[in-house]
Design a protein around this motif. Structure first.
Motif, PDB file in Angstrom:
ATOM      1  N   PRO A 145      17.402 -58.909  63.645  1.00 30.92           N
ATOM      2  CA  PRO A 145      18.293 -59.446  64.407  1.00 30.92           C
ATOM      3  C   PRO A 145      19.508 -60.401  63.955  1.00 30.92           C
ATOM      4  N   ILE A 146      19.514 -60.638  62.601  1.00 34.30           N
ATOM      5  CA  ILE A 146      20.690 -61.274  61.893  1.00 34.30           C
ATOM      6  C   ILE A 146      21.197 -60.469  60.754  1.00 34.30           C
ATOM      7  N   ALA A 147      22.493 -60.588  60.243  1.00 31.58           N
ATOM      8  CA  ALA A 147      23.012 -59.552  59.388  1.00 31.58           C
ATOM      9  C   ALA A 147      22.660 -60.368  58.180  1.00 31.58           C
ATOM     10  N   TRP A 148      22.430 -59.340  57.092  1.00 30.58           N
ATOM     11  CA  TRP A 148      21.857 -59.511  55.715  1.00 30.58           C
ATOM     12  C   TRP A 148      20.917 -60.350  55.557  1.00 30.58           C
ATOM     13  N   PRO A 149      19.636 -60.284  56.062  1.00 33.22           N
ATOM     14  CA  PRO A 149      18.520 -60.945  55.723  1.00 33.22           C
ATOM     15  C   PRO A 149      18.367 -61.056  54.225  1.00 33.22           C
ATOM     16  N   GLU A 150      17.062 -61.723  53.721  1.00 34.03           N
ATOM     17  CA  GLU A 150      17.053 -61.789  52.217  1.00 34.03           C
ATOM     18  C   GLU A 150      15.771 -60.595  52.041  1.00 34.03           C
ATOM     19  N   ARG A 151      14.681 -60.401  52.952  1.00 40.35           N
ATOM     20  CA  ARG A 151      13.791 -59.481  52.615  1.00 40.35           C
ATOM     21  C   ARG A 151      13.472 -58.900  54.106  1.00 40.35           C
ATOM     22  N   ALA A 152      12.694 -57.810  53.753  1.00 40.51           N
ATOM     23  CA  ALA A 152      11.937 -56.956  54.869  1.00 40.51           C
ATOM     24  C   ALA A 152      10.542 -56.794  54.659  1.00 40.51           C
ATOM     25  N   ARG A 153       9.352 -57.232  55.878  1.00 40.99           N
ATOM     26  CA  ARG A 153       8.291 -57.132  55.645  1.00 40.99           C
ATOM     27  C   ARG A 153       7.922 -56.133  56.748  1.00 40.99           C
ATOM     28  N   MET A 154       6.560 -55.281  56.415  1.00 46.45           N
ATOM     29  CA  MET A 154       5.825 -54.806  57.294  1.00 46.45           C
ATOM     30  C   MET A 154       4.488 -54.878  57.320  1.00 46.45           C
ATOM     31  N   TYR A 155       3.775 -54.954  58.119  1.00 47.15           N
ATOM     32  CA  TYR A 155       2.536 -55.054  58.171  1.00 47.15           C
ATOM     33  C   TYR A 155       1.612 -54.049  59.383  1.00 47.15           C
ATOM     34  N   ARG A 156       0.554 -53.934  58.935  1.00 45.34           N
ATOM     35  CA  ARG A 156      -0.180 -52.917  59.808  1.00 45.34           C
ATOM     36  C   ARG A 156      -1.749 -53.422  60.132  1.00 45.34           C
ATOM     37  N   THR A 157      -2.156 -53.372  61.398  1.00 48.50           N
ATOM     38  CA  THR A 157      -3.380 -53.927  61.617  1.00 48.50           C
ATOM     39  C   THR A 157      -4.508 -52.743  61.979  1.00 48.50           C
ATOM     40  N   HIS A 158      -5.634 -52.866  61.336  1.00 40.75           N
ATOM     41  CA  HIS A 158      -6.639 -51.724  61.323  1.00 40.75           C
ATOM     42  C   HIS A 158      -7.832 -52.191  61.844  1.00 40.75           C
ATOM     43  N   ASN A 159      -8.569 -51.358  62.342  1.00 31.49           N
ATOM     44  CA  ASN A 159     -10.096 -51.557  62.600  1.00 31.49           C
ATOM     45  C   ASN A 159     -10.851 -50.801  61.807  1.00 31.49           C
ATOM     46  N   CYS A 160     -11.676 -51.365  60.740  1.00 27.53           N
ATOM     47  CA  CYS A 160     -12.234 -50.588  59.836  1.00 27.53           C
ATOM     48  C   CYS A 160     -13.752 -50.801  59.966  1.00 27.53           C
ATOM     49  N   ARG A 202     -14.480 -54.342  61.821  1.00 29.95           N
ATOM     50  CA  ARG A 202     -13.725 -55.356  61.215  1.00 29.95           C
ATOM     51  C   ARG A 202     -12.108 -55.172  61.370  1.00 29.95           C
ATOM     52  N   ILE A 203     -11.412 -56.158  62.070  1.00 27.34           N
ATOM     53  CA  ILE A 203     -10.153 -55.992  62.258  1.00 27.34           C
ATOM     54  C   ILE A 203      -9.418 -56.688  61.202  1.00 27.34           C
ATOM     55  N   GLN A 204      -8.401 -55.935  60.353  1.00 28.29           N
ATOM     56  CA  GLN A 204      -7.783 -56.737  59.448  1.00 28.29           C
ATOM     57  C   GLN A 204      -6.442 -56.193  59.355  1.00 28.29           C
ATOM     58  N   THR A 205      -5.379 -57.166  58.937  1.00 34.90           N
ATOM     59  CA  THR A 205      -4.143 -57.005  59.060  1.00 34.90           C
ATOM     60  C   THR A 205      -3.558 -57.024  57.454  1.00 34.90           C
ATOM     61  N   ASN A 206      -2.651 -55.928  57.092  1.00 40.25           N
ATOM     62  CA  ASN A 206      -2.432 -55.844  55.652  1.00 40.25           C
ATOM     63  C   ASN A 206      -0.842 -55.544  55.542  1.00 40.25           C
ATOM     64  N   LEU A 207      -0.455 -56.312  54.414  1.00 37.80           N
ATOM     65  CA  LEU A 207       0.875 -55.991  54.140  1.00 37.80           C
ATOM     66  C   LEU A 207       1.380 -54.562  53.600  1.00 37.80           C
ATOM     67  N   VAL A 208       1.933 -53.803  54.225  1.00 42.11           N
ATOM     68  CA  VAL A 208       2.522 -52.549  53.736  1.00 42.11           C
ATOM     69  C   VAL A 208       3.489 -52.658  52.445  1.00 42.11           C
ATOM     70  N   PHE A 209       4.503 -53.441  52.847  1.00 40.83           N
ATOM     71  CA  PHE A 209       5.585 -53.578  51.725  1.00 40.83           C
ATOM     72  C   PHE A 209       6.172 -54.991  52.063  1.00 40.83           C
ATOM     73  N   ASP A 210       6.975 -55.464  51.106  1.00 46.44           N
ATOM     74  CA  ASP A 210       7.667 -56.653  51.149  1.00 46.44           C
ATOM     75  C   ASP A 210       8.902 -56.337  50.242  1.00 46.44           C
ATOM     76  N   ILE A 211      10.034 -56.006  50.514  1.00 44.87           N
ATOM     77  CA  ILE A 211      11.154 -55.528  49.671  1.00 44.87           C
ATOM     78  C   ILE A 211      12.252 -56.331  50.020  1.00 44.87           C
ATOM     79  N   PRO A 212      13.160 -56.471  48.957  1.00 44.27           N
ATOM     80  CA  PRO A 212      14.343 -57.388  49.102  1.00 44.27           C
ATOM     81  C   PRO A 212      15.329 -56.440  50.072  1.00 44.27           C
ATOM     82  N   TRP A 213      16.240 -57.120  50.998  1.00 42.66           N
ATOM     83  CA  TRP A 213      17.259 -56.335  51.548  1.00 42.66           C
ATOM     84  C   TRP A 213      18.417 -56.027  50.809  1.00 42.66           C
ATOM     85  N   PRO A 214      18.867 -55.111  50.034  1.00 41.26           N
ATOM     86  CA  PRO A 214      20.080 -54.843  49.516  1.00 41.26           C
ATOM     87  C   PRO A 214      21.129 -55.081  49.967  1.00 41.26           C
TER      88      PRO A 214
END
Length: 173
Positions: free
Chosen positions: A129-144, A147-159
């Motif tokens: 929503p804003i120009a040139w943020p510092e980082r991008a993160r993605m999470y996924r929620t799963h039913n295992c 047991r419901i758990q949310t895990n970080l998929v990636f956390d990368i710098p915004w080049p």
């Protein structure tokens, strides 16, 4: 011989209730801390509870408002995804929600099959929503298994200002 009765056995018998109470109190104090340890991603990875692992970003490109990522991951448990991916960006210490789109050419099922081999993903597009943020993160929620758990998929710098070809060369080194 001493006229005092044998008190050694009596003292040992009297310690049991005290040790029992101390043990119960210690368990009650440590139990919340153990639950926090069990909820950490490191613990779940170590005990093979996390649905996926070994996420590698193999290619990315960025503009001021959009980043595209492709890579591989290993799905190690037959868990099912719950809802859409949770994507956010970080800028000036503030976390904001971002838009997610999958541009995968091949239709990927809502939940990938578990397996030993890495599975490709992407391109995935994150729109900020804003120009040139510092980082991008993605999470996924799963039913295992209930047991419901949310895990970080990636956390990368915004080049800033890295074109697709530059980013690919940079990540391949």
């Amino acid at each position: 011989m001493s006229s005092l009765p044998n008190t050694r056995g009596a003292v040992a018998r009297n310690r049991f209730p005290i040790l029992f109470v101390v043990g119960v109190c210690l368990a009650l104090v440590l139990e919340p801390a153990w639950r926090r340890v069990q909820d950490t991603r490191v613990y779940r990875d170590w005990t093979y509870q996390t649905p996926f692992r070994d996420v590698e970003i193999l290619h990315f490109s960025a503009t001021a408002l959009e980043i595209r990522v492709k890579g591989t991951m290993r799905k190690v448990r037959p868990c099912t995804t719950v809802g859409a991916p949770i994507v956010n960006i970080v800028s000036d210490g503030m976390i904001r929600y971002a838009e997610f789109r999958s541009l995968e050419e091949q239709h990927t099922p809502q939940s990938r099959a578990a397996g030993v081999e890495p599975q490709p993903f992407g391109p995935w597009v994150i729109r900020s929503p804003i120009a040139w943020p510092e980082r991008a993160r993605m999470y996924r929620t799963h039913n295992c298994a209930g047991r419901i758990q949310t895990n970080l998929v990636f956390d990368i710098p915004w080049p800033r200002g890295i074109a697709a070809s530059d980013a690919q060369a940079e990540t391949e080194q």
